[in-house]
Design an enzyme around this catalytic site. Structure first.
Site, PDB file in Angstrom:
ATOM      1  N   LYS A  13      14.581   6.696  28.084  1.00  0.00           N
ATOM      2  CA  LYS A  13      15.599   7.212  27.152  1.00  0.00           C
ATOM      3  C   LYS A  13      16.594   5.779  27.065  1.00  0.00           C
ATOM      4  O   LYS A  13      17.066   5.726  26.013  1.00  0.00           O
ATOM      5  CB  LYS A  13      16.506   8.144  27.740  1.00  0.00           C
ATOM      6  N   ARG A  85      21.712  18.250  30.124  1.00  0.00           N
ATOM      7  CA  ARG A  85      20.633  18.594  31.356  1.00  0.00           C
ATOM      8  C   ARG A  85      20.601  19.654  31.865  1.00  0.00           C
ATOM      9  O   ARG A  85      19.683  20.099  32.436  1.00  0.00           O
ATOM     10  CB  ARG A  85      20.964  17.751  32.382  1.00  0.00           C
ATOM     11  N   ARG A 119      11.946  -0.696  37.968  1.00  0.00           N
ATOM     12  CA  ARG A 119      13.147  -0.984  37.126  1.00  0.00           C
ATOM     13  C   ARG A 119      13.891  -1.858  37.503  1.00  0.00           C
ATOM     14  O   ARG A 119      14.418  -2.043  38.865  1.00  0.00           O
ATOM     15  CB  ARG A 119      13.743   0.277  36.720  1.00  0.00           C
ATOM     16  N   ARG A 148      18.775   0.002  40.984  1.00  0.00           N
ATOM     17  CA  ARG A 148      19.700   1.271  41.224  1.00  0.00           C
ATOM     18  C   ARG A 148      19.273   1.949  42.570  1.00  0.00           C
ATOM     19  O   ARG A 148      18.175   2.156  42.906  1.00  0.00           O
ATOM     20  CB  ARG A 148      19.387   2.213  39.906  1.00  0.00           C
ATOM     21  N   ARG A 159      14.353  13.735  41.663  1.00  0.00           N
ATOM     22  CA  ARG A 159      15.004  13.872  40.156  1.00  0.00           C
ATOM     23  C   ARG A 159      14.008  14.637  39.473  1.00  0.00           C
ATOM     24  O   ARG A 159      14.287  15.249  38.501  1.00  0.00           O
ATOM     25  CB  ARG A 159      15.042  12.361  39.700  1.00  0.00           C
TER      26      ARG A 159
HETATM   27  P1  AP5 Z   1      14.582   3.627  31.254  1.00  0.00           P
HETATM   28  O1  AP5 Z   1      14.574   3.526  29.677  1.00  0.00           O
HETATM   29  O2  AP5 Z   1      15.619   3.290  31.984  1.00  0.00           O
HETATM   30  O3  AP5 Z   1      14.233   5.169  31.474  1.00  0.00           O
HETATM   31  P2  AP5 Z   1      15.233   6.570  31.293  1.00  0.00           P
HETATM   32  O4  AP5 Z   1      14.739   7.576  30.587  1.00  0.00           O
HETATM   33  O5  AP5 Z   1      16.434   6.231  30.776  1.00  0.00           O
HETATM   34  O6  AP5 Z   1      15.232   6.886  33.115  1.00  0.00           O
HETATM   35  P3  AP5 Z   1      16.585   6.900  33.957  1.00  0.00           P
HETATM   36  O7  AP5 Z   1      15.980   6.884  35.326  1.00  0.00           O
HETATM   37  O8  AP5 Z   1      17.807   6.401  33.315  1.00  0.00           O
HETATM   38  O9  AP5 Z   1      16.432   8.516  33.604  1.00  0.00           O
HETATM   39  P4  AP5 Z   1      17.445   9.484  34.478  1.00  0.00           P
HETATM   40  O10 AP5 Z   1      17.650  10.882  33.529  1.00  0.00           O
HETATM   41  O11 AP5 Z   1      16.692   9.935  35.811  1.00  0.00           O
HETATM   42  O12 AP5 Z   1      18.910   8.703  34.923  1.00  0.00           O
HETATM   43  P5  AP5 Z   1      20.440   8.723  34.474  1.00  0.00           P
HETATM   44  O13 AP5 Z   1      21.046   7.485  34.738  1.00  0.00           O
HETATM   45  O14 AP5 Z   1      20.334   9.705  33.115  1.00  0.00           O
HETATM   46  O15 AP5 Z   1      12.951   3.147  31.454  1.00  0.00           O
HETATM   47  C1  AP5 Z   1      12.512   3.183  32.860  1.00  0.00           C
HETATM   48  C2  AP5 Z   1      11.978   1.876  33.369  1.00  0.00           C
HETATM   49  O16 AP5 Z   1      10.660   1.972  32.635  1.00  0.00           O
HETATM   50  C3  AP5 Z   1      12.704   0.673  32.825  1.00  0.00           C
HETATM   51  O17 AP5 Z   1      12.287  -0.200  33.927  1.00  0.00           O
HETATM   52  C4  AP5 Z   1      12.009   0.238  31.418  1.00  0.00           C
HETATM   53  O18 AP5 Z   1      11.831  -1.062  31.372  1.00  0.00           O
HETATM   54  C5  AP5 Z   1      10.501   0.796  31.512  1.00  0.00           C
HETATM   55  N1  AP5 Z   1      10.194   1.110  30.367  1.00  0.00           N
HETATM   56  C6  AP5 Z   1      10.975   1.860  29.271  1.00  0.00           C
HETATM   57  N2  AP5 Z   1       9.842   2.151  28.302  1.00  0.00           N
HETATM   58  C7  AP5 Z   1       8.696   1.732  28.561  1.00  0.00           C
HETATM   59  C8  AP5 Z   1       7.271   1.913  27.961  1.00  0.00           C
HETATM   60  N3  AP5 Z   1       7.246   2.272  26.763  1.00  0.00           N
HETATM   61  N4  AP5 Z   1       6.125   1.134  28.750  1.00  0.00           N
HETATM   62  C9  AP5 Z   1       6.301   0.516  29.910  1.00  0.00           C
HETATM   63  N5  AP5 Z   1       7.454   0.463  30.588  1.00  0.00           N
HETATM   64  C10 AP5 Z   1       8.601   1.035  30.010  1.00  0.00           C
HETATM   65  O19 AP5 Z   1      20.905   9.619  35.567  1.00  0.00           O
HETATM   66  C11 AP5 Z   1      21.033   9.351  36.953  1.00  0.00           C
HETATM   67  C12 AP5 Z   1      21.787  10.438  37.609  1.00  0.00           C
HETATM   68  O20 AP5 Z   1      23.011  10.714  37.283  1.00  0.00           O
HETATM   69  C13 AP5 Z   1      21.095  11.920  37.723  1.00  0.00           C
HETATM   70  O21 AP5 Z   1      20.021  12.104  38.675  1.00  0.00           O
HETATM   71  C14 AP5 Z   1      22.272  12.772  37.937  1.00  0.00           C
HETATM   72  O22 AP5 Z   1      22.517  12.907  39.459  1.00  0.00           O
HETATM   73  C15 AP5 Z   1      23.430  12.103  37.458  1.00  0.00           C
HETATM   74  N6  AP5 Z   1      23.447  12.579  36.019  1.00  0.00           N
HETATM   75  C16 AP5 Z   1      23.317  11.858  34.639  1.00  0.00           C
HETATM   76  N7  AP5 Z   1      23.427  12.852  33.547  1.00  0.00           N
HETATM   77  C17 AP5 Z   1      23.829  13.912  33.921  1.00  0.00           C
HETATM   78  C18 AP5 Z   1      24.286  15.067  33.505  1.00  0.00           C
HETATM   79  N8  AP5 Z   1      24.100  15.316  32.052  1.00  0.00           N
HETATM   80  N9  AP5 Z   1      24.302  16.158  34.245  1.00  0.00           N
HETATM   81  C19 AP5 Z   1      24.327  16.089  35.801  1.00  0.00           C
HETATM   82  N10 AP5 Z   1      24.008  15.005  36.227  1.00  0.00           N
HETATM   83  C20 AP5 Z   1      23.904  14.057  35.619  1.00  0.00           C
HETATM   84 MG    MG Z   2      18.543   5.689  31.730  1.00  0.00          MG
END
Ligand code: AP5
Ligand code: MG
Length: 200
Positions: A13, A85, A119, A148, A159
């Protein structure tokens, strides 16, 4: 244009949001990034969110909704990453915005664990890299890369379980409203971006 970028942890994402936001000149709003910024600035919301994020649980809806509303203020177009979410968050969003499209990044769940564990994140601009493809400990902007605190295997499994239980039901929610477009999130970053551009 109001876009929601949906998908499990590690689906890509953040990576795709950066590309979409540049190509279509849209503000990228990642609730994960906003929460992490609040944690590092030690705000009241950040301190309350810390214990949830560290063990891979969702931060309570009322805290996230409050953060989101202030991020959306004054914006006509945006790209949401990681919000909504839960069904309750989607209902809150529905009251304040008419979303044009929900892009659902579909990826094989075992490959997301591998993506997350490898990552690296820039400590300054927030850009993500993967250890398999990037061999420096410094970002292209010059700042050091870091990891992270929620990117260890145990937290990633938690997660993913939270995603299955609380977030995946949104696929039906948006499908029923005719907003959901599935995107194959496997393959290279450029291949996935090309699929997204065809839809947008
Ligand atoms: P990346 O692009 O970073 O993936 P992502 O989908 O953004 O993954 P996240 O881990 O950020 O998602 P998340 O939903 O768990 O975390 P968030 O910060 O939103 O890619 C991942 C890796 O893969 C990178 O190394 C990248 O280089 C690599 N990659 C990407 N595309 C690739 C490809 N095509 N091929 C190969 N490699 C690739 O949330 C974190 C925490 O915050 C949650 O657990 C929760 O506690 C809280 N939170 C956030 N939003 C909410 C909400 N709305 N409600 C409640 N809690 C929330
Ligand atoms: Mg992300």
């Amino acid at each position: 244009m109001k876009i929601v970028l949906f998908g499990p942890p590690g689906a890509g994402k953040g990576t795709q949001a950066e590309l979409i936001s540049k190509e279509y000149v849209l503000p990228h709003i990642s609730t994960g990034d906003v929460i992490r910024k609040n944690i590092s600035n030690k705000t009241e919301i950040g301190l309350a969110a810390l214990k949830f994020i560290e063990c891979g649980k969702l931060v309570p809806d009322d805290l996230v909704n409050e953060l989101l509303k202030s991020e959306l203020e004054g914006k006509e177009s945006y790209l949401l990453d990681g919000y909504p979410r839960t069904i309750s968050q989607a209902e809150t969003l529905g009251k304040i915005a008419d979303i044009d499209v929900v892009l659902d990044l579909e990826v094989d769940l075992e490959s997301v664990v591998d993506r997350i564990i490898g990552r690296l994140v820039c400590s300054k601009c927030g850009r993500s890299y993967h250890k398999k493809f990037y061999f420096s400990d410094v970002c292209e902007c010059g700042a050091p890369l870091t990891t992270r605190s929620d990117d260890n295997e145990a937290t990633v499994r938690s997660r993913l379980a939270v995603y299955e239980e609380s977030t995946k039901p949104l696929i039906e929610f948006y499908k029923n409203r005719g907003k959901l477009v599935p995107i194959d999130g496997n393959g290279t970053i450029d291949e996935v971006f090309a699929r997204i551009k065809r839809v947008l």
